[in-house]
Design a protein around this motif. Sequence first.
Motif, mmCIF file in Angstrom:
data_model
loop_
_atom_site.group_PDB
_atom_site.id
_atom_site.type_symbol
_atom_site.label_atom_id
_atom_site.label_comp_id
_atom_site.label_asym_id
_atom_site.label_seq_id
_atom_site.Cartn_x
_atom_site.Cartn_y
_atom_site.Cartn_z
ATOM 1 N N LEU A 67 1.525 -1.289 17.705
ATOM 2 C CA LEU A 67 0.532 -0.931 16.699
ATOM 3 C C LEU A 67 -0.206 -2.165 16.185
ATOM 4 C CD1 LEU A 67 2.754 1.511 14.611
ATOM 5 C CD2 LEU A 67 1.072 2.143 16.339
ATOM 6 N N ASP A 68 -1.495 -1.975 15.932
ATOM 7 C CA ASP A 68 -2.306 -2.986 15.265
ATOM 8 C C ASP A 68 -2.356 -2.615 13.784
ATOM 9 O OD1 ASP A 68 -4.200 -4.631 14.191
ATOM 10 O OD2 ASP A 68 -5.839 -3.999 15.496
ATOM 11 N N GLU A 69 -1.650 -3.374 12.937
ATOM 12 C CA GLU A 69 -1.557 -3.069 11.514
ATOM 13 C C GLU A 69 -2.446 -3.980 10.667
ATOM 14 O OE1 GLU A 69 2.576 -3.332 10.599
ATOM 15 O OE2 GLU A 69 3.070 -1.403 11.546
ATOM 16 N N SER A 70 -3.421 -4.619 11.308
ATOM 17 C CA SER A 70 -4.223 -5.616 10.600
ATOM 18 C C SER A 70 -5.013 -5.035 9.442
ATOM 19 C CB SER A 70 -5.183 -6.305 11.582
ATOM 20 O OG SER A 70 -6.024 -5.353 12.206
ATOM 21 N N SER A 71 -5.393 -3.747 9.516
ATOM 22 C CA SER A 71 -6.211 -3.172 8.444
ATOM 23 C C SER A 71 -5.421 -2.951 7.161
ATOM 24 C CB SER A 71 -6.810 -1.836 8.894
ATOM 25 O OG SER A 71 -5.800 -0.895 9.158
ATOM 26 N N THR A 72 -4.088 -2.916 7.255
ATOM 27 C CA THR A 72 -3.280 -2.701 6.054
ATOM 28 C C THR A 72 -2.419 -3.903 5.679
ATOM 29 O OG1 THR A 72 -1.592 -1.651 7.434
ATOM 30 C CG2 THR A 72 -3.159 -0.213 6.318
ATOM 31 N N THR A 73 -1.936 -4.651 6.664
ATOM 32 C CA THR A 73 -1.061 -5.787 6.361
ATOM 33 C C THR A 73 -1.734 -7.126 6.590
ATOM 34 O OG1 THR A 73 -0.153 -5.983 8.606
ATOM 35 C CG2 THR A 73 0.913 -4.423 7.114
ATOM 36 N N GLY A 74 -2.844 -7.157 7.348
ATOM 37 C CA GLY A 74 -3.510 -8.408 7.663
ATOM 38 C C GLY A 74 -2.895 -9.122 8.857
ATOM 39 N N GLU A 75 -1.769 -8.640 9.391
ATOM 40 C CA GLU A 75 -1.135 -9.246 10.561
ATOM 41 C C GLU A 75 -2.068 -9.115 11.760
ATOM 42 O OE1 GLU A 75 0.675 -11.160 13.068
ATOM 43 O OE2 GLU A 75 1.921 -10.929 11.279
ATOM 44 N N PRO A 76 -2.571 -10.232 12.323
ATOM 45 C CA PRO A 76 -3.571 -10.138 13.378
ATOM 46 C C PRO A 76 -3.034 -9.735 14.739
ATOM 47 C CG PRO A 76 -3.012 -12.425 12.977
ATOM 48 C CD PRO A 76 -2.259 -11.623 11.949
ATOM 49 N N LEU A 77 -1.707 -9.874 14.970
ATOM 50 C CA LEU A 77 -1.139 -9.563 16.272
ATOM 51 C C LEU A 77 -0.456 -8.201 16.251
ATOM 52 C CD1 LEU A 77 0.408 -13.052 17.101
ATOM 53 C CD2 LEU A 77 -1.765 -12.109 17.895
ATOM 54 N N PRO A 78 -0.475 -7.480 17.385
ATOM 55 C CA PRO A 78 0.200 -6.168 17.432
ATOM 56 C C PRO A 78 1.693 -6.306 17.144
ATOM 57 C CG PRO A 78 -1.228 -6.475 19.344
ATOM 58 C CD PRO A 78 -1.141 -7.804 18.657
ATOM 59 N N VAL A 79 2.262 -5.269 16.531
ATOM 60 C CA VAL A 79 3.696 -5.244 16.249
ATOM 61 C C VAL A 79 4.315 -4.072 16.999
ATOM 62 C CG1 VAL A 79 3.442 -6.307 13.994
ATOM 63 C CG2 VAL A 79 3.391 -3.838 14.180
ATOM 64 N N THR A 80 5.577 -4.215 17.338
ATOM 65 C CA THR A 80 6.297 -3.169 18.054
ATOM 66 C C THR A 80 7.193 -2.405 17.088
ATOM 67 O OG1 THR A 80 6.279 -4.431 20.115
ATOM 68 C CG2 THR A 80 7.902 -2.661 19.923
ATOM 69 N N ARG A 81 7.048 -1.100 17.064
ATOM 70 C CA ARG A 81 7.903 -0.247 16.250
ATOM 71 C C ARG A 81 8.772 0.603 17.175
ATOM 72 N NH1 ARG A 81 7.709 -3.235 11.984
ATOM 73 N NH2 ARG A 81 5.681 -3.311 10.936
ATOM 74 N N ARG A 82 10.019 0.848 16.749
ATOM 75 C CA ARG A 82 10.962 1.630 17.532
ATOM 76 C C ARG A 82 11.151 3.004 16.907
ATOM 77 N NH1 ARG A 82 10.972 -1.195 22.181
ATOM 78 N NH2 ARG A 82 11.317 -3.425 21.774
ATOM 79 N N SER A 83 11.749 3.896 17.665
ATOM 80 C CA SER A 83 12.009 5.248 17.173
ATOM 81 C C SER A 83 12.802 5.194 15.875
ATOM 82 C CB SER A 83 12.795 6.036 18.227
ATOM 83 O OG SER A 83 13.081 7.340 17.775
ATOM 84 N N GLY A 84 12.336 5.917 14.861
ATOM 85 C CA GLY A 84 12.964 5.912 13.555
ATOM 86 C C GLY A 84 12.348 4.949 12.567
ATOM 87 N N ASP A 85 11.489 4.038 13.055
ATOM 88 C CA ASP A 85 10.819 3.097 12.158
ATOM 89 C C ASP A 85 9.711 3.805 11.378
ATOM 90 O OD1 ASP A 85 12.412 1.073 13.012
ATOM 91 O OD2 ASP A 85 10.879 0.036 14.191
ATOM 92 N N ALA A 86 9.472 3.314 10.164
ATOM 93 C CA ALA A 86 8.354 3.824 9.373
ATOM 94 C C ALA A 86 7.034 3.330 9.966
ATOM 95 C CB ALA A 86 8.479 3.370 7.928
ATOM 96 N N VAL A 87 6.043 4.207 9.977
ATOM 97 C CA VAL A 87 4.706 3.872 10.484
ATOM 98 C C VAL A 87 3.713 4.176 9.369
ATOM 99 C CG1 VAL A 87 2.959 4.379 12.210
ATOM 100 C CG2 VAL A 87 5.372 4.401 12.855
ATOM 101 N N LEU A 88 2.917 3.183 8.996
ATOM 102 C CA LEU A 88 1.953 3.352 7.912
ATOM 103 C C LEU A 88 0.615 3.844 8.441
ATOM 104 C CD1 LEU A 88 2.584 0.142 5.763
ATOM 105 C CD2 LEU A 88 3.435 2.452 5.350
ATOM 106 N N SER A 89 -0.028 4.688 7.664
ATOM 107 C CA SER A 89 -1.378 5.108 8.024
ATOM 108 C C SER A 89 -2.284 3.886 8.038
ATOM 109 C CB SER A 89 -1.898 6.136 7.018
ATOM 110 O OG SER A 89 -1.936 5.576 5.717
ATOM 111 N N GLY A 90 -3.304 3.953 8.878
ATOM 112 C CA GLY A 90 -4.204 2.820 9.031
ATOM 113 C C GLY A 90 -3.870 1.960 10.226
ATOM 114 N N ALA A 91 -2.632 2.060 10.757
ATOM 115 C CA ALA A 91 -2.272 1.320 11.961
ATOM 116 C C ALA A 91 -2.964 1.948 13.174
ATOM 117 C CB ALA A 91 -0.757 1.327 12.154
ATOM 118 N N VAL A 92 -3.424 1.119 14.093
ATOM 119 C CA VAL A 92 -4.106 1.607 15.284
ATOM 120 C C VAL A 92 -3.139 1.574 16.463
ATOM 121 C CG1 VAL A 92 -6.028 1.238 16.870
ATOM 122 C CG2 VAL A 92 -6.337 0.821 14.430
ATOM 123 N N ASN A 93 -2.988 2.717 17.123
ATOM 124 C CA ASN A 93 -2.051 2.840 18.231
ATOM 125 C C ASN A 93 -2.525 2.041 19.440
ATOM 126 O OD1 ASN A 93 0.156 3.757 19.694
ATOM 127 N ND2 ASN A 93 -0.871 5.629 20.352
#
Length: 644
Positions: free
Chosen positions: A168-194
């Motif tokens: 996920l690209d979470e830059s629009s909500t967290t400012g983190e410029p690099l994609p992050v990897t989420r695993r099954s069961g992890d929370a996913v915030l709206s605004g993240a780009v798949n």
Amino acid sequence: MSRVLEFIRRYPAVALTVTVGLLALAAFFVLDDGPAVARVLVTAFALVVAVQQGWGMVQDALRGRWGLDVLAITAILSTLAVGEYWASIVIVLMLTGGEALEDYAETRARRELTGLLSRAPRSAHLVLGEGSVLDVSVDDVTVGQTLLVRPGEMVPVDGVLLSEAAELDESSTTGEPLPVTRRSGDAVLSGAVNGSTAVTVRVTASAADSQYQQIVALVENAAESRAPFVRLADRYAVPFTLVALAIAGAAWAVTGDPVRFAEVLVVATPCPLLIAAPVSFIAGMSRAARAGIIVKDGGTLERLARVRTVAFDKTGTLTHGTPRVARVLPAGRTDDELLALVASAEQLSNHVLARALVDEAAARGLTLTTDVTVDDVPGRGLRARVDGHHVVLGSYALVAGTAVGMEPEALAPGEMSVVVSVDGRYAGTVTLSDEVRGDAARTVSRLRDAGVDRMLVLTGDGQATAEAVAAQVGLDEVRAGLLPQGKVDAVAGLAGPAGTSSRPVMMVGDGLNDAPVLAVADVGVAMGARGATAASESADVVVLVDELDRVADAVAISRRTVRIALQSIGLGIGLSLVLMVLAAFGVIPAVVGAGLQEVVDLVAILNALRALGGPAAETGGRRSGRAVTSRHQERAERRDDVLV
């Protein structure tokens, strides 16, 4: 052609002024009595504009606001009176064109703010079962439903990842410029780009309660705000007007030529004061949004620039807000062996300390045994059998009664211990603490360098723990053992009488119990990275990224914004004064002066737009070197930072 029509629709006054000017020029060169026709046409139109502006000035005066309209009106009337009607149409064009110029400048300045609004998801793909999907409005999505998020799409609401993994690209909500990897069961915030693979998400919050929509709501309020600094610009209006009229009157009196009066006032038109300040503030708010900081209104930005005192909450602000393993102190075995044993016994517990122990074991890559039976001892710890061994862990009192060889470890302020015995013998101690953020000391140092006179910590924790944290980050004033009302009283006492050196006071906090004190501070800053809370709703500034450094960034951006706004006003006034003096000596004809004043407007506005940039971009550089691949890796990195 469509662009021309759109321009006419948006700016009819500008279009009408241009039309009148072109008709007057055509009449001047085509008709036999063209000069007379042109004079009458321009004079009539300019008088209508002067009357309209005058009526607006009267209404402002009745509301107690004295602005710069008198200069523009006087310039129009004086040029008409001395026959400089071409200069009057240029002045009118400048006044009506100021709306278009301001709109362009504000659109550019709002780019980061409006970008968030335009990307807000409008629909969601609801999974109905048997592979069928129905597109529904994002507002109709309810908790518990399953949504499909296709490659490249934005997650529409907060949820939990059901698929095995997602990038996920979470830059629009967290400012983190690099994609992050989420695993099954992890929370996913709206605004993240798949990323490149479709995933499914179980909804945990409605659209209105989700992270991205809450950010959008904050941005909408910020985008509509108007800074009190615009009123500060009006403070320059009366002296500027008096100086302009004095120079114009002196030029007329000395030369005996009323044309000089008109020529001076033509270059004294007020657009730099009217436009430069609000453009600077909108640009500064947009710059802050790009850094993951939502400033709710322009007035906050102005107060933020003048902050003299900063109060920090401790838990969740100066510290991470969750217990983490600080030290593993084994007796007769290795660190990893002791931690694996403890985590195996605690792996089925939901207690916050148990989660910290299990997470630390996972971050170290330790393998936990499943051959475990557990008997809880409420409030004290637990007894368990782990791979056939009798294990007791918890408080010192619990373990001391069942083990020999006890060697209690001295705890640092703020630490808590999990004591362990195996088969009746002391096996070691694991200490946990709420770790200080790695950027807390740097934030305090940057705020001191920025001119903040006084900084302190306000907390409900004990005095010794608070003093230890304060010493670690460089704060020399501590107020501990405070309930929420106590924090409110403390901040109210810090503020003191208006105008004293301790004001404005900024309070930085996180959590529901910080909402009252954030509301009472001159500037309330909420560390809102974990989602919308009562704290972020009552705060003036919301930091969307879980980095305390952004507080210092917010102060730096606000101070630069106010400095640029003042520079833009000063630049406009300075250039206008130079032009007025030249016009008083007859160097600048009225028509040329009107055109030069438009150049002054452009210079002031372009300078105001400098607030879009600035050195606070350094935060992005710090983040860009760290790619978060998993929650466990992030915890490991934080632990390494603390140990270093």
